[in-house]
Write a protein that holds these residues in place. Structure first.
Motif, PDB file in Angstrom:
ATOM      1  N   TRP A 174       3.362  -3.170   3.802  1.00  0.00           N
ATOM      2  CA  TRP A 174       3.065  -4.491   3.253  1.00  0.00           C
ATOM      3  C   TRP A 174       1.885  -5.092   4.021  1.00  0.00           C
ATOM      4  O   TRP A 174       1.870  -5.098   5.254  1.00  0.00           O
ATOM      5  CB  TRP A 174       4.265  -5.424   3.368  1.00  0.00           C
ATOM      6  CG  TRP A 174       3.948  -6.825   2.953  1.00  0.00           C
ATOM      7  CD1 TRP A 174       3.749  -7.900   3.768  1.00  0.00           C
ATOM      8  CD2 TRP A 174       3.744  -7.295   1.630  1.00  0.00           C
ATOM      9  NE1 TRP A 174       3.449  -9.007   3.035  1.00  0.00           N
ATOM     10  CE2 TRP A 174       3.440  -8.668   1.702  1.00  0.00           C
ATOM     11  CE3 TRP A 174       3.803  -6.693   0.379  1.00  0.00           C
ATOM     12  CZ2 TRP A 174       3.184  -9.439   0.578  1.00  0.00           C
ATOM     13  CZ3 TRP A 174       3.555  -7.460  -0.742  1.00  0.00           C
ATOM     14  CH2 TRP A 174       3.253  -8.811  -0.648  1.00  0.00           C
ATOM     15  N   VAL A 175       0.898  -5.597   3.282  1.00  0.00           N
ATOM     16  CA  VAL A 175      -0.259  -6.260   3.878  1.00  0.00           C
ATOM     17  C   VAL A 175      -0.308  -7.681   3.327  1.00  0.00           C
ATOM     18  O   VAL A 175      -0.324  -7.877   2.103  1.00  0.00           O
ATOM     19  CB  VAL A 175      -1.570  -5.506   3.547  1.00  0.00           C
ATOM     20  CG1 VAL A 175      -2.766  -6.233   4.133  1.00  0.00           C
ATOM     21  CG2 VAL A 175      -1.509  -4.073   4.061  1.00  0.00           C
ATOM     22  N   ALA A 176      -0.329  -8.662   4.209  1.00  0.00           N
ATOM     23  CA  ALA A 176      -0.379 -10.055   3.801  1.00  0.00           C
ATOM     24  C   ALA A 176      -1.758 -10.414   3.257  1.00  0.00           C
ATOM     25  O   ALA A 176      -2.774  -9.854   3.694  1.00  0.00           O
ATOM     26  CB  ALA A 176      -0.037 -10.957   4.986  1.00  0.00           C
ATOM     27  N   ALA A 177      -1.797 -11.330   2.318  1.00  0.00           N
ATOM     28  CA  ALA A 177      -3.070 -11.801   1.762  1.00  0.00           C
ATOM     29  C   ALA A 177      -3.942 -12.353   2.892  1.00  0.00           C
ATOM     30  O   ALA A 177      -3.448 -13.044   3.787  1.00  0.00           O
ATOM     31  CB  ALA A 177      -2.819 -12.872   0.711  1.00  0.00           C
ATOM     32  N   GLY A 178      -5.202 -12.006   2.886  1.00  0.00           N
ATOM     33  CA  GLY A 178      -6.144 -12.455   3.900  1.00  0.00           C
ATOM     34  C   GLY A 178      -6.234 -11.539   5.110  1.00  0.00           C
ATOM     35  O   GLY A 178      -7.126 -11.700   5.944  1.00  0.00           O
ATOM     36  N   VAL A 181       0.881  -1.172   0.000  1.00  0.00           N
ATOM     37  CA  VAL A 181       0.000   0.000   0.000  1.00  0.00           C
ATOM     38  C   VAL A 181       0.918   1.222   0.000  1.00  0.00           C
ATOM     39  O   VAL A 181       1.714   1.413   0.923  1.00  0.00           O
ATOM     40  CB  VAL A 181      -0.935   0.008   1.223  1.00  0.00           C
ATOM     41  CG1 VAL A 181      -1.756   1.290   1.261  1.00  0.00           C
ATOM     42  CG2 VAL A 181      -1.848  -1.218   1.205  1.00  0.00           C
ATOM     43  N   PHE A 182       0.829   2.023  -1.064  1.00  0.00           N
ATOM     44  CA  PHE A 182       1.634   3.234  -1.212  1.00  0.00           C
ATOM     45  C   PHE A 182       0.763   4.441  -0.914  1.00  0.00           C
ATOM     46  O   PHE A 182      -0.368   4.531  -1.411  1.00  0.00           O
ATOM     47  CB  PHE A 182       2.176   3.339  -2.643  1.00  0.00           C
ATOM     48  CG  PHE A 182       3.171   2.265  -2.994  1.00  0.00           C
ATOM     49  CD1 PHE A 182       4.516   2.505  -2.853  1.00  0.00           C
ATOM     50  CD2 PHE A 182       2.749   1.034  -3.443  1.00  0.00           C
ATOM     51  CE1 PHE A 182       5.448   1.529  -3.160  1.00  0.00           C
ATOM     52  CE2 PHE A 182       3.665   0.038  -3.759  1.00  0.00           C
ATOM     53  CZ  PHE A 182       5.026   0.289  -3.620  1.00  0.00           C
ATOM     54  N   TYR A 183       1.310   5.391  -0.131  1.00  0.00           N
ATOM     55  CA  TYR A 183       0.528   6.571   0.235  1.00  0.00           C
ATOM     56  C   TYR A 183       1.438   7.759   0.469  1.00  0.00           C
ATOM     57  O   TYR A 183       2.659   7.618   0.573  1.00  0.00           O
ATOM     58  CB  TYR A 183      -0.325   6.285   1.478  1.00  0.00           C
ATOM     59  CG  TYR A 183       0.468   6.121   2.753  1.00  0.00           C
ATOM     60  CD1 TYR A 183       0.601   7.175   3.650  1.00  0.00           C
ATOM     61  CD2 TYR A 183       1.102   4.923   3.060  1.00  0.00           C
ATOM     62  CE1 TYR A 183       1.329   7.040   4.828  1.00  0.00           C
ATOM     63  CE2 TYR A 183       1.830   4.769   4.226  1.00  0.00           C
ATOM     64  CZ  TYR A 183       1.946   5.829   5.105  1.00  0.00           C
ATOM     65  OH  TYR A 183       2.677   5.693   6.256  1.00  0.00           O
TER      66      TYR A 183
END
Length: 84
Positions: free
Chosen positions: A40-44, A18-20
């Motif tokens: 970074w966000v993990a799947a799920g 996620v870029f912001y």
């Protein structure tokens, strides 16, 4: 006066970066863009994730907006006032 802008986001469970950035615009027309490190966000993972707060001491009234670059999402700008 110090202004602290904070925010968070959730996803639909899709993983990835996620870029912001924060975008400040004061009533003098000065625009400042603060690029932040991606998260970074993990799947799920659908938990809430806090972004890095934008902390600054303004010289003029204006607004600050959290802008998600990827995935793209629009958040309304919030204003601050300098009185005196």
């Amino acid at each position: 006066m110090t202004v602290t802008a904070s925010g968070s986001f959730t996803t639909n469970g899709a993983g990835g970066w996620v870029f912001y950035e924060w975008v400040r615009v004061d009533n003098q027309g000065n625009r400042t863009v603060i690029n932040e490190f991606p998260i970074w966000v993990a799947a799920g993972n659908t938990a809430s994730h806090a972004v890095r707060s934008d902390v600054f001491t303004p010289a003029h009234s204006g607004s600050d907006q959290l802008v998600f670059l990827s995935p793209v999402y629009s958040v309304a700008a919030q204003g601050w006032s300098c009185l005196g």
